[in-house]
Design a protein around this motif. Structure first.
Motif, PDB file in Angstrom:
ATOM      1  N   VAL A 265      -5.048  -4.381  18.471  1.00 50.13           N
ATOM      2  CA  VAL A 265      -3.802  -5.122  18.137  1.00 50.13           C
ATOM      3  C   VAL A 265      -3.625  -5.340  16.499  1.00 50.13           C
ATOM      4  N   GLN A 266      -4.826  -5.952  16.020  1.00 48.85           N
ATOM      5  CA  GLN A 266      -5.234  -6.364  14.764  1.00 48.85           C
ATOM      6  C   GLN A 266      -5.048  -4.931  13.760  1.00 48.85           C
ATOM      7  N   ILE A 267      -5.463  -3.882  14.099  1.00 45.30           N
ATOM      8  CA  ILE A 267      -5.254  -2.606  13.317  1.00 45.30           C
ATOM      9  C   ILE A 267      -3.896  -2.451  13.396  1.00 45.30           C
ATOM     10  N   SER A 268      -3.377  -2.521  14.582  1.00 45.22           N
ATOM     11  CA  SER A 268      -1.790  -2.161  14.623  1.00 45.22           C
ATOM     12  C   SER A 268      -0.926  -3.112  13.459  1.00 45.22           C
ATOM     13  N   GLY A 269      -1.214  -4.411  13.563  1.00 47.42           N
ATOM     14  CA  GLY A 269      -0.538  -5.468  12.601  1.00 47.42           C
ATOM     15  C   GLY A 269      -0.964  -5.010  11.028  1.00 47.42           C
ATOM     16  N   GLN A 270      -2.146  -4.812  10.837  1.00 43.37           N
ATOM     17  CA  GLN A 270      -2.332  -4.186   9.392  1.00 43.37           C
ATOM     18  C   GLN A 270      -1.635  -3.061   8.889  1.00 43.37           C
ATOM     19  N   ALA A 271      -1.441  -2.234  10.014  1.00 44.68           N
ATOM     20  CA  ALA A 271      -0.932  -0.764   9.752  1.00 44.68           C
ATOM     21  C   ALA A 271       0.770  -0.848   9.388  1.00 44.68           C
ATOM     22  N   LEU A 272       1.232  -1.801  10.403  1.00 46.40           N
ATOM     23  CA  LEU A 272       2.674  -2.195  10.106  1.00 46.40           C
ATOM     24  C   LEU A 272       2.901  -2.974   8.711  1.00 46.40           C
ATOM     25  N   ASN A 273       2.022  -4.089   8.520  1.00 50.71           N
ATOM     26  CA  ASN A 273       2.004  -4.557   7.041  1.00 50.71           C
ATOM     27  C   ASN A 273       1.934  -3.621   5.897  1.00 50.71           C
TER      28      ASN A 273
ATOM     29  N   ASN B 112       4.668  -1.100   1.623  1.00 49.63           N
ATOM     30  CA  ASN B 112       5.594   0.474   1.274  1.00 49.63           C
ATOM     31  C   ASN B 112       6.929   0.402   1.101  1.00 49.63           C
ATOM     32  N   LEU B 113       7.683   0.023   2.259  1.00 51.60           N
ATOM     33  CA  LEU B 113       9.077  -0.249   2.107  1.00 51.60           C
ATOM     34  C   LEU B 113       9.600  -0.952   1.010  1.00 51.60           C
ATOM     35  N   GLU B 114       8.890  -2.163   0.962  1.00 52.10           N
ATOM     36  CA  GLU B 114       9.323  -3.206  -0.232  1.00 52.10           C
ATOM     37  C   GLU B 114       9.071  -2.526  -1.391  1.00 52.10           C
ATOM     38  N   ASN B 115       7.952  -2.125  -1.536  1.00 54.92           N
ATOM     39  CA  ASN B 115       7.791  -1.289  -2.959  1.00 54.92           C
ATOM     40  C   ASN B 115       8.980  -0.383  -3.378  1.00 54.92           C
TER      41      ASN B 115
END
Length: 132
Positions: A111-119, A124-127
């Motif tokens: 779950v932590q890995i998943s959250g980091q990937a989404l962040n 990237n989307l914000e950039n």
């Protein structure tokens, strides 16, 4: 300890295994989709996403293995209670609980890995939005 004590874990472990399997299937489908996209139009971001998903798949497999072993030890616990081997039953049940805990820890890690990937994806989307 009675035979019903380890039996109480059956529904919990079964539901966990179902959830783990669903996670595995969704990620496997996503990997196949990203692989196809990368095959048609090679992109380093897609390749990195696939490699990141590979780590998640490994974590999910470990979750599943620990959960299945916990389930097996619950069954062995019930059998040892049935044949009146209380000491062995207590040891098997303790090991089952430890494996269930390990499975949940792997789940937390995934779950932590998943959250980091989404962040990272959101950054990237914000950039990209700021660049426009």
């Amino acid at each position: 300890m009675t035979i019903t004590t380890p039996a109480l874990l059956f529904p919990a472990i079964s539901l966990l295994l179902l959830a783990y399997t669903n996670r595995f299937l969704v990620i496997a489908q996503l990997i196949r989709s990203l692989y196809k996209q990368n095959d048609e139009n090679p992109d380093m971001d897609i390749r990195n996403q696939i490699l990141h998903l590979r780590v998640r798949i490994i974590a999910i497999r470990r979750m599943q293995v620990a959960g299945i072993l916990s389930f097996i030890l619950c069954v062995i616990t019930m059998f040892t209670i049935y044949i009146e081997r209380e000491v062995i039953a207590h040891l098997m049940f303790g090991a089952s609980l430890i494996l269930l805990l390990a499975s949940l820890c792997f789940s937390l890690y995934e779950v932590q890995i998943s959250g980091q990937a989404l962040n990272l994806q959101l950054k990237n989307l914000e950039n990209k939005s700021e660049d426009k």
